[in-house]
Design a protein around this motif. Structure first.
Motif, PDB file in Angstrom:
ATOM      1  N   CYS A  11       0.797  -1.065   0.058  1.00 47.94           N
ATOM      2  CA  CYS A  11      -0.116   0.045  -0.133  1.00 47.94           C
ATOM      3  C   CYS A  11       0.886   1.105   0.029  1.00 47.94           C
ATOM      4  CB  CYS A  11      -1.015  -0.125   1.388  1.00 47.94           C
ATOM      5  SG  CYS A  11      -2.138  -1.230   1.297  1.00 47.94           S
ATOM      6  N   TYR A  12       0.571   2.335  -0.764  1.00 50.60           N
ATOM      7  CA  TYR A  12       1.414   3.458  -1.041  1.00 50.60           C
ATOM      8  C   TYR A  12       0.575   4.453  -1.376  1.00 50.60           C
ATOM      9  CZ  TYR A  12       1.538   2.997  -5.966  1.00 50.60           C
ATOM     10  OH  TYR A  12       1.218   2.904  -7.428  1.00 50.60           O
ATOM     11  N   GLN A  13       1.269   5.685  -1.274  1.00 52.21           N
ATOM     12  CA  GLN A  13       0.744   6.993  -1.785  1.00 52.21           C
ATOM     13  C   GLN A  13       1.248   7.298  -2.967  1.00 52.21           C
ATOM     14  OE1 GLN A  13       1.010   9.995   1.169  1.00 52.21           O
ATOM     15  NE2 GLN A  13      -0.926   9.276   2.355  1.00 52.21           N
ATOM     16  N   PRO A  14       0.413   7.331  -4.223  1.00 57.75           N
ATOM     17  CA  PRO A  14       1.192   7.654  -5.436  1.00 57.75           C
ATOM     18  C   PRO A  14       1.943   8.945  -5.367  1.00 57.75           C
ATOM     19  CG  PRO A  14      -0.894   6.441  -5.955  1.00 57.75           C
ATOM     20  CD  PRO A  14      -0.741   6.876  -4.361  1.00 57.75           C
ATOM     21  N   THR A  15       1.086   9.921  -5.027  1.00 55.85           N
ATOM     22  CA  THR A  15       1.429  11.398  -4.987  1.00 55.85           C
ATOM     23  C   THR A  15       1.554  12.119  -3.673  1.00 55.85           C
ATOM     24  OG1 THR A  15      -0.766  12.020  -5.078  1.00 55.85           O
ATOM     25  CG2 THR A  15       0.117  11.566  -7.272  1.00 55.85           C
ATOM     26  N   GLY A  16       1.400  11.359  -2.675  1.00 51.76           N
ATOM     27  CA  GLY A  16       1.311  11.869  -1.342  1.00 51.76           C
ATOM     28  C   GLY A  16       2.659  11.993  -0.735  1.00 51.76           C
ATOM     29  N   PRO A  17       2.684  12.878   0.375  1.00 52.93           N
ATOM     30  CA  PRO A  17       3.853  13.165   1.214  1.00 52.93           C
ATOM     31  C   PRO A  17       4.360  11.983   2.003  1.00 52.93           C
ATOM     32  CG  PRO A  17       1.955  13.857   2.337  1.00 52.93           C
ATOM     33  CD  PRO A  17       1.266  13.462   1.090  1.00 52.93           C
ATOM     34  N   ALA A  18       3.640  10.893   2.256  1.00 49.85           N
ATOM     35  CA  ALA A  18       4.163   9.825   2.879  1.00 49.85           C
ATOM     36  C   ALA A  18       5.257   9.066   2.151  1.00 49.85           C
ATOM     37  CB  ALA A  18       3.034   8.752   3.117  1.00 49.85           C
ATOM     38  N   MET A  19       5.397   9.341   0.932  1.00 51.41           N
ATOM     39  CA  MET A  19       6.257   8.458   0.188  1.00 51.41           C
ATOM     40  C   MET A  19       7.727   9.194   0.312  1.00 51.41           C
ATOM     41  SD  MET A  19       4.622   5.842  -0.908  1.00 51.41           S
ATOM     42  CE  MET A  19       5.967   5.332  -2.001  1.00 51.41           C
ATOM     43  N   SER A  20       8.746   8.530   0.068  1.00 56.46           N
ATOM     44  CA  SER A  20      10.204   9.075  -0.064  1.00 56.46           C
ATOM     45  C   SER A  20      10.406  10.042  -1.370  1.00 56.46           C
ATOM     46  CB  SER A  20      11.178   7.862  -0.042  1.00 56.46           C
ATOM     47  OG  SER A  20      12.291   8.202  -0.624  1.00 56.46           O
ATOM     48  N   LYS A  21      11.148  10.794  -1.022  1.00 61.50           N
ATOM     49  CA  LYS A  21      11.719  11.598  -1.955  1.00 61.50           C
ATOM     50  C   LYS A  21      12.122  10.867  -3.270  1.00 61.50           C
ATOM     51  CE  LYS A  21      12.460  15.703   0.560  1.00 61.50           C
ATOM     52  NZ  LYS A  21      13.528  16.882   0.956  1.00 61.50           N
ATOM     53  N   ALA A  22      12.837   9.757  -2.930  1.00 61.82           N
ATOM     54  CA  ALA A  22      13.464   9.011  -4.047  1.00 61.82           C
ATOM     55  C   ALA A  22      12.291   8.486  -5.037  1.00 61.82           C
ATOM     56  CB  ALA A  22      14.089   7.764  -3.332  1.00 61.82           C
ATOM     57  N   LEU A  23      11.170   8.318  -4.312  1.00 59.21           N
ATOM     58  CA  LEU A  23       9.974   7.731  -5.441  1.00 59.21           C
ATOM     59  C   LEU A  23       8.991   8.671  -5.714  1.00 59.21           C
ATOM     60  CD1 LEU A  23       9.129   4.536  -3.150  1.00 59.21           C
ATOM     61  CD2 LEU A  23      10.965   4.860  -4.880  1.00 59.21           C
ATOM     62  N   ALA A  24       9.210   9.956  -5.290  1.00 59.17           N
ATOM     63  CA  ALA A  24       8.393  11.075  -5.913  1.00 59.17           C
ATOM     64  C   ALA A  24       8.133  11.184  -7.382  1.00 59.17           C
ATOM     65  CB  ALA A  24       8.643  12.307  -5.213  1.00 59.17           C
ATOM     66  N   GLY A  25       6.988  11.072  -7.814  1.00 58.98           N
ATOM     67  CA  GLY A  25       6.995  11.055  -9.409  1.00 58.98           C
ATOM     68  C   GLY A  25       6.903   9.912 -10.300  1.00 58.98           C
ATOM     69  N   GLU A  26       7.268   8.897  -9.440  1.00 59.74           N
ATOM     70  CA  GLU A  26       7.327   7.592 -10.188  1.00 59.74           C
ATOM     71  C   GLU A  26       5.894   7.324 -10.625  1.00 59.74           C
ATOM     72  OE1 GLU A  26       9.196   4.390  -8.448  1.00 59.74           O
ATOM     73  OE2 GLU A  26      11.452   5.022  -8.822  1.00 59.74           O
ATOM     74  N   HIS A  27       5.685   6.689 -11.930  1.00 56.02           N
ATOM     75  CA  HIS A  27       4.239   6.470 -12.333  1.00 56.02           C
ATOM     76  C   HIS A  27       3.955   5.092 -12.310  1.00 56.02           C
ATOM     77  CE1 HIS A  27       3.498  10.201 -15.019  1.00 56.02           C
ATOM     78  NE2 HIS A  27       4.089  10.777 -13.802  1.00 56.02           N
ATOM     79  N   PHE A  28       4.916   4.328 -11.449  1.00 54.64           N
ATOM     80  CA  PHE A  28       4.611   2.835 -11.373  1.00 54.64           C
ATOM     81  C   PHE A  28       5.084   2.343  -9.902  1.00 54.64           C
ATOM     82  CE2 PHE A  28       8.798   1.084 -12.300  1.00 54.64           C
ATOM     83  CZ  PHE A  28       9.495   2.103 -12.624  1.00 54.64           C
ATOM     84  N   SER A  29       4.892   1.354  -9.433  1.00 54.58           N
ATOM     85  CA  SER A  29       5.383   0.931  -8.307  1.00 54.58           C
ATOM     86  C   SER A  29       5.294  -0.793  -8.346  1.00 54.58           C
ATOM     87  CB  SER A  29       4.000   1.077  -7.037  1.00 54.58           C
ATOM     88  OG  SER A  29       4.514   0.585  -5.762  1.00 54.58           O
ATOM     89  N   PRO A  30       6.793  -1.191  -8.263  1.00 57.76           N
ATOM     90  CA  PRO A  30       7.120  -2.567  -8.428  1.00 57.76           C
ATOM     91  C   PRO A  30       7.374  -3.294  -7.007  1.00 57.76           C
ATOM     92  CG  PRO A  30       8.960  -1.230  -8.872  1.00 57.76           C
ATOM     93  CD  PRO A  30       7.828  -0.603  -8.151  1.00 57.76           C
TER      94      PRO A  30
END
Lengths: 211, 130
Positions: free
Chosen positions: A115-134
Protein backbone atom coordinates in the motif's frame (compact mmCIF):
# COMPACT_ATOMS: atom_id res chain seq x y z
CA UNK A 1 -41.17 15.66 19.38
CA UNK A 2 -40.47 15.70 23.09
CA UNK A 3 -37.56 13.47 24.03
CA UNK A 4 -38.08 11.28 27.03
CA UNK A 5 -35.31 9.90 29.26
CA UNK A 6 -35.67 6.50 27.58
CA UNK A 7 -35.13 8.07 24.16
CA UNK A 8 -32.09 9.98 25.34
CA UNK A 9 -30.68 6.76 26.78
CA UNK A 10 -31.22 4.95 23.50
CA UNK A 11 -29.60 7.73 21.47
CA UNK A 12 -26.59 7.72 23.82
CA UNK A 13 -26.31 3.94 23.45
CA UNK A 14 -26.41 4.22 19.66
CA UNK A 15 -23.68 6.89 19.61
CA UNK A 16 -21.47 4.90 22.00
CA UNK A 17 -22.02 1.69 20.02
CA UNK A 18 -21.23 3.28 16.68
CA UNK A 19 -18.12 4.99 18.06
CA UNK A 20 -16.85 1.78 19.65
CA UNK A 21 -17.40 -0.09 16.41
CA UNK A 22 -15.48 2.51 14.44
CA UNK A 23 -12.56 2.49 16.87
CA UNK A 24 -12.43 -1.30 16.82
CA UNK A 25 -12.38 -1.37 13.03
CA UNK A 26 -9.81 1.40 12.59
CA UNK A 27 -7.42 0.29 15.30
CA UNK A 28 -6.12 -2.84 13.63
CA UNK A 29 -3.07 -1.31 11.90
CA UNK A 30 -1.24 1.95 12.17
CA UNK A 31 -1.92 4.53 14.79
CA UNK A 32 -0.64 7.73 13.27
CA UNK A 33 -2.80 10.09 11.29
CA UNK A 34 -1.74 12.85 8.95
CA UNK A 35 -3.49 15.15 6.54
CA UNK A 36 -4.37 13.16 3.45
CA UNK A 37 -3.34 14.19 -0.07
CA UNK A 38 -5.93 14.37 -2.86
CA UNK A 39 -7.33 11.20 -4.32
CA UNK A 40 -5.07 9.28 -6.71
CA UNK A 41 -7.89 7.12 -8.04
CA UNK A 42 -8.06 9.08 -11.31
CA UNK A 43 -4.53 7.99 -12.22
CA UNK A 44 -5.73 4.41 -12.76
CA UNK A 45 -8.62 3.90 -15.16
CA UNK A 46 -9.16 0.40 -13.76
CA UNK A 47 -10.80 1.93 -10.72
CA UNK A 48 -13.32 3.91 -12.71
CA UNK A 49 -13.94 1.61 -15.67
CA UNK A 50 -13.10 -1.84 -14.36
CA UNK A 51 -15.56 -4.38 -13.05
CA UNK A 52 -15.89 -4.58 -9.24
CA UNK A 53 -14.54 -7.77 -7.71
CA UNK A 54 -15.72 -9.70 -4.68
CA UNK A 55 -13.57 -9.23 -1.61
CA UNK A 56 -11.21 -12.18 -1.25
CA UNK A 57 -11.13 -13.65 2.26
CA UNK A 58 -7.32 -13.73 2.13
CA UNK A 59 -7.26 -10.00 1.49
CA UNK A 60 -10.02 -8.94 3.87
CA UNK A 61 -7.70 -8.11 6.76
CA UNK A 62 -5.35 -5.97 4.69
CA UNK A 63 -8.32 -4.18 3.18
CA UNK A 64 -9.66 -3.48 6.64
CA UNK A 65 -6.26 -2.34 7.91
CA UNK A 66 -5.85 0.11 5.06
CA UNK A 67 -9.42 1.47 5.17
CA UNK A 68 -10.00 0.16 1.67
CA UNK A 69 -12.72 1.27 -0.69
CA UNK A 70 -13.89 -2.28 -1.31
CA UNK A 71 -16.35 -1.14 -4.01
CA UNK A 72 -13.31 -0.30 -6.15
CA UNK A 73 -11.49 -3.61 -5.68
CA UNK A 74 -10.36 -4.80 -9.12
CA UNK A 75 -8.79 -7.94 -10.50
CA UNK A 76 -6.20 -6.61 -12.95
CA UNK A 77 -5.02 -9.99 -14.19
CA UNK A 78 -5.42 -13.67 -13.35
CA UNK A 79 -3.92 -17.05 -14.21
CA UNK A 80 -0.44 -15.65 -13.68
CA UNK A 81 2.77 -17.63 -13.39
CA UNK A 82 3.67 -20.79 -11.50
CA UNK A 83 1.00 -20.27 -8.86
CA UNK A 84 -1.90 -19.34 -11.14
CA UNK A 85 -1.95 -16.02 -9.30
CA UNK A 86 -4.27 -13.03 -9.41
CA UNK A 87 -3.19 -9.40 -9.34
CA UNK A 88 -5.64 -7.16 -7.52
CA UNK A 89 -5.75 -3.47 -6.66
CA UNK A 90 -7.90 -1.16 -4.59
CA UNK A 91 -7.83 2.43 -3.35
CA UNK A 92 -7.74 3.13 0.36
CA UNK A 93 -7.92 6.03 2.80
CA UNK A 94 -10.34 7.97 0.67
CA UNK A 95 -8.30 7.37 -2.48
CA UNK A 96 -5.13 9.04 -1.18
CA UNK A 97 -3.48 5.59 -1.06
CA UNK A 98 -3.68 2.62 -3.36
CA UNK A 99 -2.83 -0.99 -2.66
CA UNK A 100 -2.00 -3.89 -4.93
CA UNK A 101 -1.83 -7.54 -4.06
CA UNK A 102 -0.67 -10.76 -5.62
CA UNK A 103 -2.60 -13.80 -4.42
CA UNK A 104 -1.96 -17.40 -5.44
CA UNK A 105 -4.57 -19.99 -6.30
CA UNK A 106 -4.19 -21.39 -2.77
CA UNK A 107 -3.87 -19.36 0.45
CA UNK A 108 -0.58 -21.18 1.09
CA UNK A 109 0.94 -19.94 -2.19
CA UNK A 110 3.30 -16.93 -2.25
CA UNK A 111 1.27 -13.75 -1.74
CA UNK A 112 2.00 -10.15 -0.85
CA UNK A 113 0.55 -6.65 -0.79
CA UNK A 114 1.92 -3.14 -0.92
CA UNK A 115 0.00 0.00 0.00
CA UNK A 116 1.41 3.40 -0.91
CA UNK A 117 0.62 7.02 -1.72
CA UNK A 118 1.31 7.58 -5.42
CA UNK A 119 1.38 11.35 -5.05
CA UNK A 120 1.41 11.86 -1.32
CA UNK A 121 3.84 13.16 1.27
CA UNK A 122 4.12 9.74 2.90
CA UNK A 123 6.37 8.57 0.09
CA UNK A 124 10.13 8.98 -0.02
CA UNK A 125 11.58 11.73 -2.21
CA UNK A 126 13.37 8.97 -4.10
CA UNK A 127 10.02 7.66 -5.30
CA UNK A 128 8.27 10.98 -5.84
CA UNK A 129 6.97 11.26 -9.36
CA UNK A 130 7.29 7.59 -10.27
CA UNK A 131 4.34 6.49 -12.36
CA UNK A 132 4.63 2.87 -11.32
CA UNK A 133 5.27 0.83 -8.20
CA UNK A 134 6.99 -2.56 -8.40
CA UNK A 135 7.40 -5.35 -5.86
CA UNK A 136 9.78 -8.30 -6.25
CA UNK A 137 8.39 -11.08 -4.09
CA UNK A 138 10.77 -13.99 -3.59
CA UNK A 139 9.51 -17.29 -2.30
CA UNK A 140 10.65 -20.84 -1.94
CA UNK A 141 7.39 -22.58 -1.25
CA UNK A 142 6.31 -25.89 -2.68
CA UNK A 143 9.76 -26.53 -4.11
CA UNK A 144 9.40 -23.73 -6.65
CA UNK A 145 11.82 -20.94 -5.69
CA UNK A 146 11.96 -17.71 -7.59
CA UNK A 147 10.77 -14.14 -7.89
CA UNK A 148 7.43 -12.79 -8.98
CA UNK A 149 7.71 -9.18 -10.13
CA UNK A 150 4.42 -7.32 -10.08
CA UNK A 151 2.93 -3.91 -9.46
CA UNK A 152 0.70 -1.06 -10.42
CA UNK A 153 1.18 1.57 -13.14
CA UNK A 154 -0.49 4.87 -14.04
CA UNK A 155 -2.57 5.03 -17.22
CA UNK A 156 0.28 6.76 -19.06
CA UNK A 157 2.76 3.88 -18.66
CA UNK A 158 3.13 2.26 -22.08
CA UNK A 159 5.69 -0.47 -21.41
CA UNK A 160 7.94 -1.91 -18.73
CA UNK A 161 11.12 -3.92 -18.63
CA UNK A 162 13.33 -5.28 -15.88
CA UNK A 163 17.02 -5.99 -15.69
CA UNK A 164 17.59 -9.54 -14.48
CA UNK A 165 21.24 -10.44 -13.89
CA UNK A 166 22.30 -8.00 -16.60
CA UNK A 167 19.69 -8.93 -19.19
CA UNK A 168 16.60 -6.87 -19.99
CA UNK A 169 13.27 -8.69 -19.92
CA UNK A 170 9.94 -7.24 -21.00
CA UNK A 171 7.33 -7.07 -18.25
CA UNK A 172 3.80 -7.70 -19.55
CA UNK A 173 1.41 -4.85 -18.75
CA UNK A 174 -2.31 -5.56 -18.33
CA UNK A 175 -4.27 -2.36 -17.89
CA UNK A 176 -2.85 -0.79 -14.75
CA UNK A 177 -1.16 -3.98 -13.57
CA UNK A 178 2.05 -5.72 -14.53
CA UNK A 179 3.47 -9.14 -13.75
CA UNK A 180 6.48 -11.24 -14.68
CA UNK A 181 7.26 -14.67 -13.26
CA UNK A 182 10.97 -15.30 -12.77
CA UNK A 183 11.34 -18.92 -11.66
CA UNK A 184 14.75 -19.84 -10.28
CA UNK A 185 15.83 -16.19 -10.07
CA UNK A 186 17.33 -14.80 -6.86
CA UNK A 187 15.98 -11.54 -5.50
CA UNK A 188 19.45 -10.00 -5.68
CA UNK A 189 19.48 -10.58 -9.46
CA UNK A 190 16.46 -8.33 -9.98
CA UNK A 191 17.80 -4.84 -10.72
CA UNK A 192 16.22 -1.81 -12.34
CA UNK A 193 12.63 -1.75 -13.51
CA UNK A 194 12.21 0.79 -16.29
CA UNK A 195 8.93 2.27 -17.51
CA UNK A 196 8.33 4.10 -20.77
CA UNK A 197 5.61 6.72 -20.53
CA UNK A 198 3.18 7.99 -23.15
CA UNK A 199 5.30 11.10 -23.73
CA UNK A 200 8.31 8.93 -24.59
CA UNK A 201 10.22 9.58 -21.39
CA UNK A 202 11.49 6.78 -19.17
CA UNK A 203 11.56 6.26 -15.44
CA UNK A 204 13.73 3.79 -13.56
CA UNK A 205 13.29 2.12 -10.17
CA UNK A 206 16.18 0.08 -8.83
CA UNK A 207 14.82 -2.81 -6.78
CA UNK A 208 18.15 -3.16 -4.99
CA UNK A 209 18.57 0.41 -3.81
CA UNK A 210 15.48 2.55 -4.30
CA UNK A 211 13.17 0.14 -2.54
CA UNK B 1 -54.72 2.70 25.40
CA UNK B 2 -55.04 6.17 23.95
CA UNK B 3 -53.54 7.51 20.72
CA UNK B 4 -50.54 9.19 22.44
CA UNK B 5 -49.58 6.00 24.27
CA UNK B 6 -49.75 3.98 21.06
CA UNK B 7 -47.50 6.45 19.20
CA UNK B 8 -45.06 6.53 22.09
CA UNK B 9 -44.89 2.75 22.22
CA UNK B 10 -44.29 2.59 18.47
CA UNK B 11 -41.49 5.14 18.68
CA UNK B 12 -39.86 3.26 21.52
CA UNK B 13 -40.04 0.04 19.52
CA UNK B 14 -38.34 1.77 16.59
CA UNK B 15 -35.55 3.00 18.85
CA UNK B 16 -35.20 -0.47 20.32
CA UNK B 17 -34.93 -2.05 16.87
CA UNK B 18 -32.37 0.56 15.84
CA UNK B 19 -30.41 -0.07 19.01
CA UNK B 20 -30.40 -3.81 18.37
CA UNK B 21 -29.13 -3.24 14.81
CA UNK B 22 -26.31 -1.00 16.05
CA UNK B 23 -25.37 -3.46 18.79
CA UNK B 24 -25.40 -6.33 16.29
CA UNK B 25 -23.17 -4.40 13.88
CA UNK B 26 -20.81 -3.55 16.72
CA UNK B 27 -20.61 -7.20 17.75
CA UNK B 28 -19.94 -8.32 14.18
CA UNK B 29 -17.18 -5.70 13.82
CA UNK B 30 -15.63 -6.69 17.12
CA UNK B 31 -15.89 -10.37 16.20
CA UNK B 32 -14.09 -9.86 12.90
CA UNK B 33 -11.34 -7.88 14.63
CA UNK B 34 -10.96 -10.52 17.31
CA UNK B 35 -10.86 -13.37 14.80
CA UNK B 36 -7.82 -11.77 13.14
CA UNK B 37 -5.91 -12.13 16.45
CA UNK B 38 -3.61 -9.25 15.63
CA UNK B 39 -0.21 -9.41 17.29
CA UNK B 40 2.37 -6.63 17.25
CA UNK B 41 5.84 -8.11 17.53
CA UNK B 42 7.95 -4.98 17.19
CA UNK B 43 9.39 -3.23 20.22
CA UNK B 44 9.80 0.45 20.98
CA UNK B 45 13.56 0.53 20.39
CA UNK B 46 14.72 1.86 17.01
CA UNK B 47 16.11 -0.67 14.58
CA UNK B 48 19.56 -0.02 13.16
CA UNK B 49 20.11 -0.69 9.44
CA UNK B 50 19.92 -4.46 9.04
CA UNK B 51 18.26 -4.81 12.42
CA UNK B 52 15.09 -6.79 12.80
CA UNK B 53 12.27 -7.92 15.01
CA UNK B 54 10.90 -11.44 14.84
CA UNK B 55 8.27 -13.50 16.56
CA UNK B 56 9.61 -15.86 19.19
CA UNK B 57 8.78 -18.90 17.13
CA UNK B 58 6.64 -20.47 14.46
CA UNK B 59 2.89 -20.30 14.51
CA UNK B 60 0.10 -20.45 11.97
CA UNK B 61 -0.13 -16.98 10.45
CA UNK B 62 -2.37 -15.15 8.02
CA UNK B 63 -0.20 -12.10 7.34
CA UNK B 64 3.00 -10.30 8.24
CA UNK B 65 3.13 -6.56 7.61
CA UNK B 66 5.43 -3.73 8.57
CA UNK B 67 6.13 -0.04 8.24
CA UNK B 68 8.43 2.62 9.62
CA UNK B 69 6.73 4.91 12.12
CA UNK B 70 6.92 8.69 11.87
CA UNK B 71 8.64 8.94 8.48
CA UNK B 72 9.42 6.97 5.35
CA UNK B 73 11.98 4.19 5.47
CA UNK B 74 12.88 1.02 3.64
CA UNK B 75 11.77 -2.25 5.17
CA UNK B 76 11.09 -5.82 4.21
CA UNK B 77 9.04 -8.59 5.75
CA UNK B 78 9.94 -12.26 5.71
CA UNK B 79 8.46 -15.61 6.60
CA UNK B 80 10.87 -18.17 8.02
CA UNK B 81 10.25 -21.89 8.28
CA UNK B 82 12.55 -24.29 10.11
CA UNK B 83 15.29 -21.68 10.19
CA UNK B 84 15.24 -20.83 6.47
CA UNK B 85 13.74 -17.80 4.77
CA UNK B 86 10.90 -19.08 2.61
CA UNK B 87 9.33 -15.78 1.57
CA UNK B 88 10.71 -12.26 1.26
CA UNK B 89 8.76 -9.16 0.24
CA UNK B 90 11.82 -7.38 -1.06
CA UNK B 91 12.76 -3.94 0.19
CA UNK B 92 9.93 -1.40 -0.02
CA UNK B 93 9.53 2.15 1.21
CA UNK B 94 7.14 2.23 4.13
CA UNK B 95 5.54 4.94 6.26
CA UNK B 96 2.86 4.03 8.80
CA UNK B 97 -0.06 3.84 8.48
CA UNK B 98 -0.50 4.64 4.78
CA UNK B 99 2.50 2.92 3.23
CA UNK B 100 3.28 -0.65 4.21
CA UNK B 101 4.42 -3.98 2.85
CA UNK B 102 2.76 -7.26 3.70
CA UNK B 103 3.06 -10.97 3.13
CA UNK B 104 -0.37 -12.54 2.73
CA UNK B 105 0.45 -16.24 2.63
CA UNK B 106 -1.21 -18.47 5.20
CA UNK B 107 1.06 -20.98 6.91
CA UNK B 108 3.24 -21.93 9.83
CA UNK B 109 6.10 -19.48 9.97
CA UNK B 110 8.22 -17.18 12.08
CA UNK B 111 7.40 -13.58 11.12
CA UNK B 112 10.26 -11.14 10.72
CA UNK B 113 10.54 -7.45 9.79
CA UNK B 114 13.85 -5.85 8.85
CA UNK B 115 15.15 -2.30 8.51
CA UNK B 116 16.67 -2.28 5.02
CA UNK B 117 17.31 1.46 5.08
CA UNK B 118 20.43 3.40 5.88
CA UNK B 119 19.44 5.02 9.19
CA UNK B 120 17.99 3.76 12.45
CA UNK B 121 14.24 4.14 12.94
CA UNK B 122 11.31 2.81 14.90
CA UNK B 123 8.94 0.38 13.26
CA UNK B 124 5.57 -1.24 13.58
CA UNK B 125 5.46 -4.92 12.69
CA UNK B 126 2.31 -6.94 12.92
CA UNK B 127 1.36 -10.54 12.33
CA UNK B 128 -1.30 -12.94 13.50
CA UNK B 129 -0.62 -14.80 16.75
CA UNK B 130 2.51 -14.53 18.91
Amino acid sequence: MKLRPLHLLLIAAIVVGATAGSITAAGSFGKASRSQPPSAVGLYSAFTHGRPAAVDAQLADTMSASNADSAKLRVLASGLGRFNSRLLAFPSRGGSSVCYSLLGAQPTDPAASYCYQPTGPAMSKALAGEHFSPMALWASLGGRPGVQLFGLAFDDVRSLRVNVAGNWRNVPLSGNGFYLDLPGVAQSDVGAVEATLANGSTQSHDMRSAG
Amino acid sequence: MDMRTTRSARTSRRFAVLLMIVVALGLVTAGVAYAATIFEYSGSSPLNPGGFYATSGENYRLHNRACRTGNSGQMKVQYIHLGSVVQDSGSQFTNCPDVFAALETDGTFTSKCINTGTVAFTVYCQTTRP
